[in-house]
Design an enzyme around this catalytic site. Structure first.
Site, PDB file in Angstrom:
ATOM      1  N   HIS A  23       0.789  -1.216  -0.082  1.00 51.28           N
ATOM      2  CA  HIS A  23      -0.058   0.249   0.132  1.00 51.28           C
ATOM      3  C   HIS A  23       0.848   1.138  -0.048  1.00 51.28           C
ATOM      4  O   HIS A  23       0.642   2.115  -0.760  1.00 51.28           O
ATOM      5  CB  HIS A  23      -0.866   0.092   1.405  1.00 51.28           C
ATOM      6  CG  HIS A  23      -2.208  -0.798   1.269  1.00 51.28           C
ATOM      7  ND1 HIS A  23      -3.050  -0.296   0.273  1.00 51.28           N
ATOM      8  CD2 HIS A  23      -2.503  -2.042   1.555  1.00 51.28           C
ATOM      9  CE1 HIS A  23      -4.097  -1.083   0.390  1.00 51.28           C
ATOM     10  NE2 HIS A  23      -3.832  -2.145   1.185  1.00 51.28           N
ATOM     11  N   CYS A  49       5.922  -3.609 -18.894  1.00 50.79           N
ATOM     12  CA  CYS A  49       4.782  -2.967 -18.384  1.00 50.79           C
ATOM     13  C   CYS A  49       5.032  -3.384 -16.785  1.00 50.79           C
ATOM     14  O   CYS A  49       3.887  -3.046 -15.848  1.00 50.79           O
ATOM     15  CB  CYS A  49       3.476  -3.489 -18.760  1.00 50.79           C
ATOM     16  SG  CYS A  49       3.248  -5.112 -18.540  1.00 50.79           S
TER      17      CYS A  49
HETATM   18  C1  PEP Z   1       4.160  -7.840 -13.759  1.00 51.42           C
HETATM   19  O1  PEP Z   1       4.215  -8.821 -13.269  1.00 51.42           O
HETATM   20  O2  PEP Z   1       5.120  -7.341 -14.080  1.00 51.42           O
HETATM   21  C2  PEP Z   1       2.942  -7.084 -14.088  1.00 51.42           C
HETATM   22  C3  PEP Z   1       2.723  -5.997 -14.853  1.00 51.42           C
HETATM   23  O3  PEP Z   1       1.790  -7.810 -13.558  1.00 51.42           O
HETATM   24  P1  PEP Z   1       1.155  -7.537 -12.191  1.00 51.42           P
HETATM   25  O4  PEP Z   1       2.164  -6.746 -11.520  1.00 51.42           O
HETATM   26  O5  PEP Z   1      -0.024  -7.220 -12.230  1.00 51.42           O
HETATM   27  O6  PEP Z   1       1.368  -9.117 -11.720  1.00 51.42           O
END
Ligand code: PEP
Ligand code: MG
Length: 552
Positions: A208, A500
Site C-alpha cells: 500500500h 509493463c
Molecule cells: C508484472 O508482473 O510485471 C505485471 C505487470 O503484472 P502484475 O504486477 O499485475 O502481476
C-alpha cells in the site's frame, strides 16, 4: 541499479558523500530531505483490571469504536477534498472501507459480550479484534491480507479506551519525512501535505505504501532495515529511485535538495510529447491503470489495464454487461488500450472464482491458468472486451497474463481473434516464455514483459517478500538478458515488445530497456515525465551502450 553504470537523472554528480546512510528499495520516484518523525507505536495493553461498573465499560467500548470510525471518516473526507478532480480517490475509498470495519455491529457485539463476561473495555476490544483477525486470516488470499488492517483499527480503538493518544501520524507542525516500521492503509491514506517523503522498514514494491506514494507523487523507500532506530528530528535525505537514505544532512543541504527537487519537478512537468531518445528513436510511453479513474493525460495510451482490479472484492462473477460498462468507460477516454484479461491468484485473488486454496499459489492456478478450470470466465471477458471495442470504436488490444507455452498463446489468440479483436498478445512473466519469445511471436502480435513476476520467477524470490528486495531488483543482468532476448525476437519478427512491470517506470532503467530494444514502456502515470526525460537525454547508441554494460 548499479550506480557506476547509470547515475539517476537529477542526482547531482557532485553531491557530497553521505556521512552515513541506509539503503532500501526505492518505490516512488523523487528526492526529499528534512527532519524525520517516527509514527507513534501501538498502545501497550496494561494488565486486566477488575470491572466495577459494566455499564460504564460498555459505554467506553461504544465510544472507542465510534471515535475510530469518525476519525477515519474525517480523514476520508479530507483525502477526498485533496484529490477531488484528480481522480485519485484510492485514499478516500480505503479509509471508508476501514470505517465500515470499525462500525461492524458483530465486532461491537463481541466486544460488549467480553465486558459482560468480566473484561475491562480495552481488553474486551483487544479480544474481539483478535478473534475477527483470526477469522479473516483463515480465509487466506486477499481477505487474509486485510487481517493486518484490523490490527491497525484495534490499536486505535484500544488507545481510545485507555485514553492514550491514538497511534498514527505525527503532527509536529513542520514538514517532515515520515519513518515507520510499516504503514497501514489508514495511515498512508491520511497523509497530510506536511509529509515530504516516506521511509519504512517493511513493505515491498506492491505494498500500500508504494502504491499510494506513487499516486501522491511522494518519494518513498521501503524495506529499509534499521531506519526506525534513528531519533526523531534527525535530518535525512531520501532518494525514491535509488532507495538511498543519507543521514546527517545539514538543514542547508536539506533546503537545497528540496529546492532542486521542486525545480526538477517543474522542469519535468513542462516536458510533453511522445517518448523519444535524443536522436528521435520512438519508445512509446504508456499507462498502467486499474480503472478509468487512473487515467491521466500526457501518455500515448494504456499499456496495461489490470482488469482484475475492478473485481477484487467481488463475491459474484461480474456479468457480461457489467464488464462491457467498465471497459467502455476506459475505451471512451483513451485512444489505444491494452486490456489484460483477469490475472487472478497469489497477490490478486478473486474470491468469485471460488478456487480452492493451494499449497504453493504462486506456482499454481493463476493468470491464464484459471482457464484450465473455468474456461467460461475468459470467454465472457473476451466477449465483453470485443463488445466494448465495437461500441466505442477504440483501438483495443488484448493480452493474457502468466502465459508459459506457445500452445497457450495460440489458444488465447484463436479465441480472441474469433471475436474480432484485432491485436492479440501475451505477457512474458515466466522465464519459459522469455526463452521461447520467438515461438510465442509466431502465435501473437505483441509481447508485454511483466518484470514484477518475471523477476519473481527468474530469481525464485517471492515478490511480496521485503527481505528479498535485492533479488527482485530488475536491473540484474539475468533479468535484463531475458528482456533483451524478447526484444530481439520482436525485432526479428517485426512485432512490438514492451515492458509493463514496475521497471518500466524507473528513469534509470528506461534507457537500458530502450537500448535492449523494447518498443514501449508502460508505467504508473506519476512516472511518465521522468521516464520521458531520461529517454530524451540519451541517443539510441548511448542506450545500447548502457544495455551492453548492464547485461555484462
Ligand atoms: C508484472 O508482473 O510485471 C505485471 C505487470 O503484472 P502484475 O504486477 O499485475 O502481476
Ligand atoms: Mg504479473
Amino acid at each position: 541499479m548499479p550506480d557506476e553504470a547509470v547515475p539517476a537523472p537529477g542526482t547531482p554528480a557532485d553531491a557530497p558523500a553521505a556521512p552515513g546512510g541506509f539503503t532500501g528499495l526505492g518505490v516512488s520516484p523523487g528526492r526529499a530531505a528534512g527532519p524525520l518523525m517516527r509514527m507513534a507505536g501501538p498502545p501497550v495493553l496494561p494488565p486486566a483490571r477488575p470491572v466495577a461498573d459494566a455499564g460504564a465499560e460498555l459505554a467506553v467500548v461504544g465510544k472507542a469504536l465510534e471515535a475510530v470510525a469518525a476519525d477515519l471518516r474525517r480523514r476520508s473526507a479530507a483525502a477526498h477534498d485533496r484529490t477531488s478532480g484528480s481522480g485519485g480517490d484510492d485514499a478516500a475509498e480505503i479509509l471508508d472501507a476501514l470505517a465500515m470495519m470499525a462500525d461492524d455491529p458483530m465486532l461491537r457485539e463481541e466486544a460488549e459480550q467480553g465486558v459482560r463476561d468480566g473484561l475491562d473495555a480495552a481488553h474486551a476490544l483487544d479480544a474481539a479484534f483478535n478473534r475477527h483477525r483470526e477469522a479473516l486470516a483463515a480465509l487466506g488470499g486477499y481477505l487474509g491480507e486485510r487481517a493486518a488492517d484490523l490490527d491497525d483499527l484495534k490499536h486505535r480503538a484500544v488507545a481510545g479506551a485507555l485514553g492514550v493518544p491514538m497511534p498514527g501520524l505525527p503532527a509536529p507542525g513542520h514538514p517532515y519525512v515520515l519513518v515507520a516500521e510499516d504503514l497501514s492503509p489508514a495511515d498512508t491514506a491520511g497523509l497530510g501535505a506536511d509529509v515530504l517523503a516516506l521511509v519504512t522498514e517493511k513493505g515491498g514494491p506492491t505494498s500500500h505504501t508504494a502504491i499510494l506514494a506513487r499516486g501522491r507523487g511522494l518519494p518513498a523507500v521501503v524495506a529499509c532495515a534499521g531506519i526506525t532506530e534513528l531519533a526523531d528530528g534527525t535530518y535525512i535525505s531520501v532518494n525514491g529511485v535509488s532507495g538511498e537514505i543519507a543521514v546527517g544532512v545539514t538543514e542547508a543541504e536539506a533546503a537545497r535538495i528540496l529546492d532542486e527537487e521542486s525545480r526538477e519537478r517543474a522542469r519535468l512537468a513542462a516536458t510533453s510529447g511522445p517518448g523519444r531518445t535524443a536522436d528521435g528513436h520512438p519508445v512509446k510511453l504508456l499507462l498502467n491503470i486499474g480503472s478509468a479513474a487512473d487515467l491521466r493525460p500526457g501518455a500515448e495510451g494504456v499499456g496495461l489495464f489490470r482488469t482484475e482490479f475492478l473485481f477484487l472484492d467481488r463475491k459474484q462473477a461480474p456479468s457480461f454487461e457489467e464488464q462491457v460498462a467498465a471497459y467502455t468507460e476506459v475505451f471512451r477516454q483513451a485512444e489505444q488500450v491494452v486490456v489484460r484479461t483477469l490475472d487472478a491468484g497469489t497477490d490478486k485473488p478473486l474470491p468469485f472464482l471460488g478456487l480452492p486454496p493451494e499449497h504453493n499459489p504462486a506456482l499454481g492456478i493463476r493468470g491464464l491458468r484459471v482457464d484450465r478450470v473455468l474456461p467460461e470466465v475468459l470467454d465472457t471477458q473476451l466477449d465483453a472486451i470485443a463488445e466494448a471495442a465495437r461500441a466505442t470504436g477504440a483501438d483495443a488490444w488484448v493480452m493474457a497474463p502468466m502465459v508459459t507455452t506457445p500452445a497457450e498463446a495460440a489458444d488465447f489468440a484463436r479465441r480472441a481473434r474469433a471475436r474480432g479483436i484485432g491485436r492479440v498478445g501475451v505477457m512474458v512473466e515466466v522465464p519459459a516464455a522469455a526463452l521461447q519469445a520467438d515461438r510465442l511471436l509466431e502465435e501473437v502480435d505483441f509481447l508485454s514483459i511483466g518484470t514484477n513476476d518475471l523477476s519473481q520467477y527468474t530469481f525464485a524470490a517471492d515478490r511480496q517478500h521485503p527481505g528479498l528486495a535485492d533479488l527482485l531488483d530488475p536491473s540484474q543482468p539475468a533479468l535484463l538478458r531475458l528482456v533483451g532476448a524478447c526484444a530481439e525476437a520482436g525485432r526479428a519478427a517485426g512485432k512490438p515488445v514492451g515492458v509493463c512491470g514496475e521497471a518500466a517506470g524507473d528513469p534509470v532503467l528506461a534507457p537500458v530497456l530502450a537500448g535492449l530494444g523494447v518498443t514501449s514502456l508502460s508505467m504508473a502515470p506519476v512516472c511518465v515525465p521522468a521516464v520521458r526525460d531520461a529517454l530524451a537525454r540519451h541517443t539510441l547508441e548511448e542506450c545500447r551502450e548502457r544495455a551492453r554494460t548492464a547485461t555484462a
